[in-house]
Design a protein around this motif. Sequence first.
Motif, mmCIF file in Angstrom:
data_model
loop_
_atom_site.group_PDB
_atom_site.id
_atom_site.type_symbol
_atom_site.label_atom_id
_atom_site.label_comp_id
_atom_site.label_asym_id
_atom_site.label_seq_id
_atom_site.Cartn_x
_atom_site.Cartn_y
_atom_site.Cartn_z
ATOM 1 N N MET A 1 -6.743 3.940 -13.454
ATOM 2 C CA MET A 1 -5.993 3.155 -14.797
ATOM 3 C C MET A 1 -5.766 4.432 -15.591
ATOM 4 O O MET A 1 -6.598 4.928 -15.979
ATOM 5 C CB MET A 1 -7.169 2.546 -15.093
ATOM 6 N N ASN A 2 -4.945 3.560 -16.785
ATOM 7 C CA ASN A 2 -4.781 4.411 -18.512
ATOM 8 C C ASN A 2 -4.856 3.868 -18.869
ATOM 9 O O ASN A 2 -5.533 3.103 -19.448
ATOM 10 C CB ASN A 2 -2.651 3.820 -18.368
ATOM 11 N N ASN A 3 -5.665 5.179 -19.236
ATOM 12 C CA ASN A 3 -6.549 4.752 -21.169
ATOM 13 C C ASN A 3 -6.026 4.358 -22.207
ATOM 14 O O ASN A 3 -6.105 3.920 -23.006
ATOM 15 C CB ASN A 3 -7.432 5.704 -21.276
ATOM 16 N N ARG A 4 -4.401 4.723 -21.991
ATOM 17 C CA ARG A 4 -3.864 4.644 -23.403
ATOM 18 C C ARG A 4 -3.105 3.395 -23.638
ATOM 19 O O ARG A 4 -2.652 3.384 -22.794
ATOM 20 C CB ARG A 4 -2.717 6.118 -23.763
ATOM 21 N N ILE A 5 -2.708 3.099 -24.816
ATOM 22 C CA ILE A 5 -1.983 2.160 -24.899
ATOM 23 C C ILE A 5 -0.341 2.387 -24.994
ATOM 24 O O ILE A 5 -0.499 3.882 -26.165
ATOM 25 C CB ILE A 5 -2.417 1.456 -26.454
ATOM 26 N N ASP A 6 0.886 1.950 -25.061
ATOM 27 C CA ASP A 6 1.831 2.300 -24.673
ATOM 28 C C ASP A 6 2.185 2.071 -26.610
ATOM 29 O O ASP A 6 2.332 1.134 -26.243
ATOM 30 C CB ASP A 6 3.365 1.674 -24.083
ATOM 31 N N LEU A 7 2.628 2.826 -27.485
ATOM 32 C CA LEU A 7 2.908 1.913 -28.765
ATOM 33 C C LEU A 7 4.408 1.733 -28.714
ATOM 34 O O LEU A 7 4.709 0.823 -29.600
ATOM 35 C CB LEU A 7 2.706 2.942 -30.218
ATOM 36 N N GLY A 54 -10.890 -2.845 -22.422
ATOM 37 C CA GLY A 54 -10.194 -2.663 -21.836
ATOM 38 C C GLY A 54 -10.123 -0.372 -22.496
ATOM 39 O O GLY A 54 -10.447 -0.074 -22.285
ATOM 40 N N PHE A 55 -9.446 -0.343 -23.680
ATOM 41 C CA PHE A 55 -8.856 0.161 -23.846
ATOM 42 C C PHE A 55 -10.062 1.078 -24.507
ATOM 43 O O PHE A 55 -10.477 2.303 -23.926
ATOM 44 C CB PHE A 55 -8.324 0.295 -25.384
ATOM 45 N N ILE A 56 -11.100 0.792 -25.476
ATOM 46 C CA ILE A 56 -12.050 1.949 -26.422
ATOM 47 C C ILE A 56 -13.626 2.203 -24.941
ATOM 48 O O ILE A 56 -14.141 3.201 -24.347
ATOM 49 C CB ILE A 56 -13.191 0.603 -26.599
ATOM 50 N N ALA A 57 -13.530 1.507 -23.591
ATOM 51 C CA ALA A 57 -14.323 1.524 -22.457
ATOM 52 C C ALA A 57 -13.445 3.169 -21.731
ATOM 53 O O ALA A 57 -14.136 3.744 -21.242
ATOM 54 C CB ALA A 57 -14.380 0.595 -21.015
#
Length: 195
Positions: A1-7, A54-57
């Motif tokens: 799982m990618n924990n970074r958001i693609d801005l 999800g991002f925070i976790a």
Amino acid sequence: MNNRIDLSETLPLQDLDLFTRLTHYFDAFEQHLRAGHGWFIFNASGTRALRVSGFIAGRVNEFRPWISSYLVPWREFSLNAYMVEVELPAIAEPKALEGKARAEFDIASRVSRDQMVKMVASDLLIITGLRPSHPHEIAFLDEAIEQRFLQRLPTILISPQLPDELSSTFNQTVPGAPFWDRLFARMYERSYIAM
């Protein structure tokens, strides 16, 4: 799982701002933990709530096992609040219970105590879906936040409501009580605010 958001994703401007701020927060996470900095995130429901939590976790998991965290959906928090504030105290003489009733009481007490310890003592507490509807939920939240505040432990609260809506919910649920003012003051003092 990618924990970074693609801005570059198509996200509302408020979400782009929030994820940029959260990225900076987690890039300096250890310093924020030591300072007791948390978050109070409003207006997060539906897919936005899932995306934010999800991002925070995912970012918090990058720091395991060095830090302890406890992510609690509001429904689970509410159930535990009911057990601790209403159901268990209603049993007038728990020592008089015998057999299966005593075993069930002991299990419920132990589970509730364990969850409260996690809420109060974890390095980071994350409560998602914050939307109280009963006085016992607000009292339990107040106690947990007070203990964390005194220990300078960060808390992340995520609510589907805007601040004025959440304030109104608190005031309708426990009229005249200072719970909302106390919660907001504690969170405002040591937390980043986002809507």
